[in-house]
Motif scaffolding. Structure first.
Motif, PDB file in Angstrom:
ATOM      1  N   LEU A   1       0.814  -1.221   0.000  1.00 34.49           N
ATOM      2  CA  LEU A   1       0.000   0.000   0.000  1.00 34.49           C
ATOM      3  C   LEU A   1       0.849   1.274   0.000  1.00 34.49           C
ATOM      4  O   LEU A   1       0.298   2.369  -0.003  1.00 34.49           O
ATOM      5  N   GLY A   2       2.167   1.117   0.051  1.00 38.58           N
ATOM      6  CA  GLY A   2       3.019   2.298  -0.077  1.00 38.58           C
ATOM      7  C   GLY A   2       3.936   2.591   1.087  1.00 38.58           C
ATOM      8  O   GLY A   2       4.734   3.534   1.018  1.00 38.58           O
ATOM      9  N   ALA A   3       3.845   1.826   2.183  1.00 41.54           N
ATOM     10  CA  ALA A   3       4.764   2.042   3.307  1.00 41.54           C
ATOM     11  C   ALA A   3       6.181   1.656   2.877  1.00 41.54           C
ATOM     12  O   ALA A   3       6.375   0.723   2.096  1.00 41.54           O
ATOM     13  N   VAL A   4       7.177   2.373   3.406  1.00 42.98           N
ATOM     14  CA  VAL A   4       8.561   2.077   3.041  1.00 42.98           C
ATOM     15  C   VAL A   4       9.207   1.101   4.016  1.00 42.98           C
ATOM     16  O   VAL A   4      10.216   0.476   3.692  1.00 42.98           O
ATOM     17  N   ASP A   5       8.615   0.950   5.229  1.00 40.13           N
ATOM     18  CA  ASP A   5       9.186   0.032   6.203  1.00 40.13           C
ATOM     19  C   ASP A   5       8.144  -0.288   7.266  1.00 40.13           C
ATOM     20  O   ASP A   5       7.087   0.343   7.338  1.00 40.13           O
ATOM     21  N   TYR A   6       8.493  -1.272   8.091  1.00 39.61           N
ATOM     22  CA  TYR A   6       7.577  -1.771   9.122  1.00 39.61           C
ATOM     23  C   TYR A   6       8.386  -2.006  10.397  1.00 39.61           C
ATOM     24  O   TYR A   6       9.421  -2.673  10.366  1.00 39.61           O
ATOM     25  N   ILE A   7       7.912  -1.446  11.520  1.00 35.85           N
ATOM     26  CA  ILE A   7       8.608  -1.594  12.798  1.00 35.85           C
ATOM     27  C   ILE A   7       7.664  -2.243  13.807  1.00 35.85           C
ATOM     28  O   ILE A   7       6.512  -1.812  13.954  1.00 35.85           O
ATOM     29  N   SER A   8       8.167  -3.251  14.498  1.00 39.67           N
ATOM     30  CA  SER A   8       7.360  -3.919  15.526  1.00 39.67           C
ATOM     31  C   SER A   8       7.557  -3.235  16.877  1.00 39.67           C
ATOM     32  O   SER A   8       8.684  -2.884  17.260  1.00 39.67           O
ATOM     33  N   LYS A   9       6.448  -3.023  17.563  1.00 38.42           N
ATOM     34  CA  LYS A   9       6.501  -2.507  18.935  1.00 38.42           C
ATOM     35  C   LYS A   9       6.693  -3.686  19.903  1.00 38.42           C
ATOM     36  O   LYS A   9       6.191  -4.790  19.628  1.00 38.42           O
ATOM     37  N   PRO A  10       7.372  -3.468  21.016  1.00 34.68           N
ATOM     38  CA  PRO A  10       8.082  -2.244  21.395  1.00 34.68           C
ATOM     39  C   PRO A  10       9.412  -2.133  20.652  1.00 34.68           C
ATOM     40  O   PRO A  10       9.999  -3.141  20.277  1.00 34.68           O
ATOM     41  N   PHE A  11       9.870  -0.924  20.459  1.00 37.45           N
ATOM     42  CA  PHE A  11      11.140  -0.710  19.762  1.00 37.45           C
ATOM     43  C   PHE A  11      12.026   0.189  20.620  1.00 37.45           C
ATOM     44  O   PHE A  11      11.560   0.928  21.491  1.00 37.45           O
ATOM     45  N   LYS A  12      13.313   0.117  20.364  1.00 36.26           N
ATOM     46  CA  LYS A  12      14.274   0.951  21.074  1.00 36.26           C
ATOM     47  C   LYS A  12      14.332   2.337  20.430  1.00 36.26           C
ATOM     48  O   LYS A  12      14.062   2.499  19.238  1.00 36.26           O
ATOM     49  N   ALA A  13      14.694   3.329  21.228  1.00 37.25           N
ATOM     50  CA  ALA A  13      14.773   4.707  20.721  1.00 37.25           C
ATOM     51  C   ALA A  13      15.749   4.798  19.553  1.00 37.25           C
ATOM     52  O   ALA A  13      15.478   5.453  18.535  1.00 37.25           O
ATOM     53  N   ASP A  14      16.904   4.126  19.694  1.00 41.08           N
ATOM     54  CA  ASP A  14      17.909   4.189  18.623  1.00 41.08           C
ATOM     55  C   ASP A  14      17.388   3.585  17.328  1.00 41.08           C
ATOM     56  O   ASP A  14      17.745   4.027  16.239  1.00 41.08           O
ATOM     57  N   GLU A  15      16.536   2.580  17.436  1.00 41.62           N
ATOM     58  CA  GLU A  15      16.017   1.915  16.248  1.00 41.62           C
ATOM     59  C   GLU A  15      15.153   2.852  15.421  1.00 41.62           C
ATOM     60  O   GLU A  15      15.294   2.937  14.194  1.00 41.62           O
ATOM     61  N   ILE A  16      14.252   3.570  16.079  1.00 39.54           N
ATOM     62  CA  ILE A  16      13.369   4.470  15.345  1.00 39.54           C
ATOM     63  C   ILE A  16      14.145   5.642  14.754  1.00 39.54           C
ATOM     64  O   ILE A  16      13.904   6.086  13.632  1.00 39.54           O
ATOM     65  N   LEU A  17      15.129   6.153  15.517  1.00 39.82           N
ATOM     66  CA  LEU A  17      15.942   7.268  15.008  1.00 39.82           C
ATOM     67  C   LEU A  17      16.782   6.829  13.814  1.00 39.82           C
ATOM     68  O   LEU A  17      16.960   7.585  12.853  1.00 39.82           O
ATOM     69  N   LEU A  18      17.310   5.598  13.869  1.00 36.96           N
ATOM     70  CA  LEU A  18      18.105   5.095  12.750  1.00 36.96           C
ATOM     71  C   LEU A  18      17.247   4.937  11.505  1.00 36.96           C
ATOM     72  O   LEU A  18      17.670   5.285  10.391  1.00 36.96           O
ATOM     73  N   LYS A  19      16.028   4.432  11.679  1.00 35.63           N
ATOM     74  CA  LYS A  19      15.126   4.275  10.545  1.00 35.63           C
ATOM     75  C   LYS A  19      14.830   5.626   9.882  1.00 35.63           C
ATOM     76  O   LYS A  19      14.882   5.777   8.665  1.00 35.63           O
ATOM     77  N   LEU A  20      14.519   6.615  10.705  1.00 37.59           N
ATOM     78  CA  LEU A  20      14.209   7.935  10.168  1.00 37.59           C
ATOM     79  C   LEU A  20      15.415   8.530   9.453  1.00 37.59           C
ATOM     80  O   LEU A  20      15.281   9.139   8.385  1.00 37.59           O
ATOM     81  N   ALA A  21      16.603   8.365  10.030  1.00 33.49           N
ATOM     82  CA  ALA A  21      17.817   8.900   9.411  1.00 33.49           C
ATOM     83  C   ALA A  21      18.087   8.237   8.063  1.00 33.49           C
ATOM     84  O   ALA A  21      18.485   8.895   7.096  1.00 33.49           O
ATOM     85  N   GLN A  22      17.862   6.925   7.988  1.00 27.50           N
ATOM     86  CA  GLN A  22      18.088   6.198   6.740  1.00 27.50           C
ATOM     87  C   GLN A  22      17.169   6.695   5.630  1.00 27.50           C
ATOM     88  O   GLN A  22      17.609   6.941   4.503  1.00 27.50           O
ATOM     89  N   PHE A  23      15.892   6.862   5.956  1.00 18.13           N
ATOM     90  CA  PHE A  23      14.958   7.284   4.920  1.00 18.13           C
ATOM     91  C   PHE A  23      15.091   8.772   4.605  1.00 18.13           C
ATOM     92  O   PHE A  23      14.805   9.200   3.491  1.00 18.13           O
ATOM     93  N   GLU A  24      15.556   9.544   5.562  1.00 17.10           N
ATOM     94  CA  GLU A  24      15.848  10.949   5.305  1.00 17.10           C
ATOM     95  C   GLU A  24      17.001  11.054   4.306  1.00 17.10           C
ATOM     96  O   GLU A  24      16.976  11.872   3.381  1.00 17.10           O
ATOM     97  N   GLU A  25      18.026  10.205   4.474  1.00 22.39           N
ATOM     98  CA  GLU A  25      19.162  10.197   3.561  1.00 22.39           C
ATOM     99  C   GLU A  25      18.746   9.715   2.174  1.00 22.39           C
ATOM    100  O   GLU A  25      19.169  10.277   1.156  1.00 22.39           O
ATOM    101  N   LYS A  26      17.893   8.689   2.121  1.00 23.12           N
ATOM    102  CA  LYS A  26      17.408   8.217   0.828  1.00 23.12           C
ATOM    103  C   LYS A  26      16.620   9.312   0.106  1.00 23.12           C
ATOM    104  O   LYS A  26      16.741   9.477  -1.108  1.00 23.12           O
ATOM    105  N   GLY A  27      15.812  10.046   0.866  1.00 21.28           N
ATOM    106  CA  GLY A  27      15.064  11.138   0.266  1.00 21.28           C
ATOM    107  C   GLY A  27      15.982  12.226  -0.273  1.00 21.28           C
ATOM    108  O   GLY A  27      15.747  12.784  -1.351  1.00 21.28           O
ATOM    109  N   ARG A  28      17.042  12.521   0.486  1.00 16.88           N
ATOM    110  CA  ARG A  28      18.002  13.522   0.043  1.00 16.88           C
ATOM    111  C   ARG A  28      18.701  13.084  -1.240  1.00 16.88           C
ATOM    112  O   ARG A  28      18.878  13.864  -2.178  1.00 16.88           O
TER     113      ARG A  28
END
Length: 446
Positions: free
Chosen positions: A95-122
């Protein structure tokens, strides 16, 4: 600049935690309790990233993905869930999601995911910018010429750019044959596909064959794996064969078969591969004479000589020289940061008198050399190479001399002020500086 993130989750504690975490990392966070609330927010604000829960009241995450896809919103979306299954993850990605994260997750995990996709967007934005820059570079609006001959070539390019028909570009070395080939590619419907160029005289025959057609694993001693040839790499786009007149006769036969069948058989392979390639060939040689001499196949010559573009030498279109000088001065002024912005009228007369055996490439090299060596804010005739100054001394200047009457000077200026074919930025400072010097000289003589 902070990236805008939309967090969609029905649990207040999760919204609070993610807001604190992401804000600390430098993100600007907006929250929504469900998909309906999120859609309302998206009507008035754009986001760089979306974090969306799956199970929510009123509108769940998958329904939300369907809605934003329907509305044409292509914001990077990461789905979160504590009840996730592989099927749910697959459905979300469809349906268009770029990734899937299972809860509960660690803070570093979510930040790393966002950084990766931010870099891909750039990187994606950078690729779009570079592609647009390349297309602009080879658009008609940036090709520097005002002569009738080049204007006719530009008109031909416009007519043929969208068609797959084979093109043969001929002309002396340095006239810009590859630039014209690239203009054809980047102004046609294949512009978003690759353009691959190869110099037929730059590689040994055995290496050239493997580069053109590729090879299968085990085809020869060092063939440890399959390798695609240039025809396959350029599939969907354009293949530019430079100096095709130097192609060995044995490869001319294979090239002819590819052009006829649109099939390539890699070395050592029993299977042929379908390719969709537009061929543009170029040469400084006289292929018709080569056919008579037996060094070039007549059937290949007739096959590639469907649309023929002959690029005139610079000595036959000297009205383009002032524009080219201005273009190269602007180009090297940016690269060298020398602030050399003008050329002495006598220096320009010398450039106009020279026959330019190396054509536009030689002119470009002369301007670069002169701008590197000069210590002035303008190019002086004394800084030009000896052979160019010598040509001026032995040739009647194509520009009016300083003794020319003011009336004749005015007529010459007006003739040089004609509109330029497809030139986006045209400065007439060269003409003006020469005209003022003519007026000054005429006043002194009177």
């Amino acid at each position: 600049m902070s990236k805008n993130v939309l967090v969609i989750d029905d649990e207040p504690n999760m919204r609070h935690m993610l807001t604190a975490l992401l804000a600390k990392a430098g993100y600007a966070v907006t929250v929504a309790a469900d998909g309906v609330n999120a859609l309302s927010i998206l009507e008035s604000k754009a986001f760089d990233l979306i974090l969306c829960d799956v199970r929510m009241p009123r509108m769940d995450g998958l329904s939300f993905l369907k809605q934003i896809t329907k509305q044409g919103l292509n914001t990077t979306t990461i789905v979160m869930s504590a009840y996730g299954t592989i099927d749910t993850a697959v459905e979300a990605m469809k349906l268009g999601a770029v990734d899937y994260i299972s809860k509960p997750f660690k803070a570093d995990e979510i930040l790393l995911k966002l950084a990766q996709f931010e870099e891909k967007g750039r990187l994606r934005e950078e690729n779009v910018r570079l592609r647009d820059a390349v297309q602009e570079t080879f658009s008609f609006q940036n090709m520097v010429a005002k002569s009738r001959a080049m204007g006719a070539i530009f008109e031909t390019i416009r007519k043929i750019a969208d068609y797959k028909t084979t093109v043969l570009i001929t002309g002396e070395s340095g006239t810009g044959k590859e630039l014209i080939a690239r203009a054809i590619h980047y102004n046609g419907i294949r512009k978003d596909k690759p353009m691959v160029a190869v110099n037929c005289g730059g590689l040994p025959e055995n290496l050239l064959e493997s580069e053109l057609f590729g090879y299968a694993k085990g085809a020869f001693t060092d063939a440890s794996k399959n390798k695609n040839g240039i025809f396959q790499e350029a599939s969907g786009g354009t293949f530019f064969l430079d100096e095709i007149g130097e192609l060995p006769l044995s490869l001319q036969v294979k090239l002819l078969r590819v052009l006829q069948d649109e099939m390539v058989r890699p070395l050592g392979s029993a299977e042929a591969v379908k390719v969709d390639v537009r061929i543009i060939a170029a040469t400084a040689a006289n292929l018709a004479e080569a056919v008579k001499e037996g060094t070039f196949r007549d059937d290949l010559f007739y096959r590639i000589n469907v649309l023929h573009i002959e690029v005139p030498p610079l000595r036959d279109r000297k009205e383009d020289i002032p524009l080219l000088v201005n273009h190269f001065m602007e180009k090297f002024d940016k690269r060298l940061r020398k602030k050399v912005t003008e050329i002495q009228p006598e220096a320009l007369r010398a450039l106009m008198a020279y026959p330019w055996p190396g054509n536009v490439r030689e002119l470009e090299n002369v301007i670069e050399r002169t701008m590197v060596l000069t210590e002035r804010s303008h190019i002086h005739v004394s800084e030009l190479p000896d052979e160019i100054r010598g040509a001026q001394a032995s040739t009647k200047p194509p520009w009016p001399s300083k003794e020319t009457s003011l009336k004749a000077s005015s007529v010459f200026l007006i003739s040089c002020w004609r509109p330029c074919f497809f030139c986006s930025r045209l400065r007439h400072s060269l003409m003006v500086s020469w005209f003022l010097s003519s007026i000054s000289s005429s006043s002194a003589l009177s």
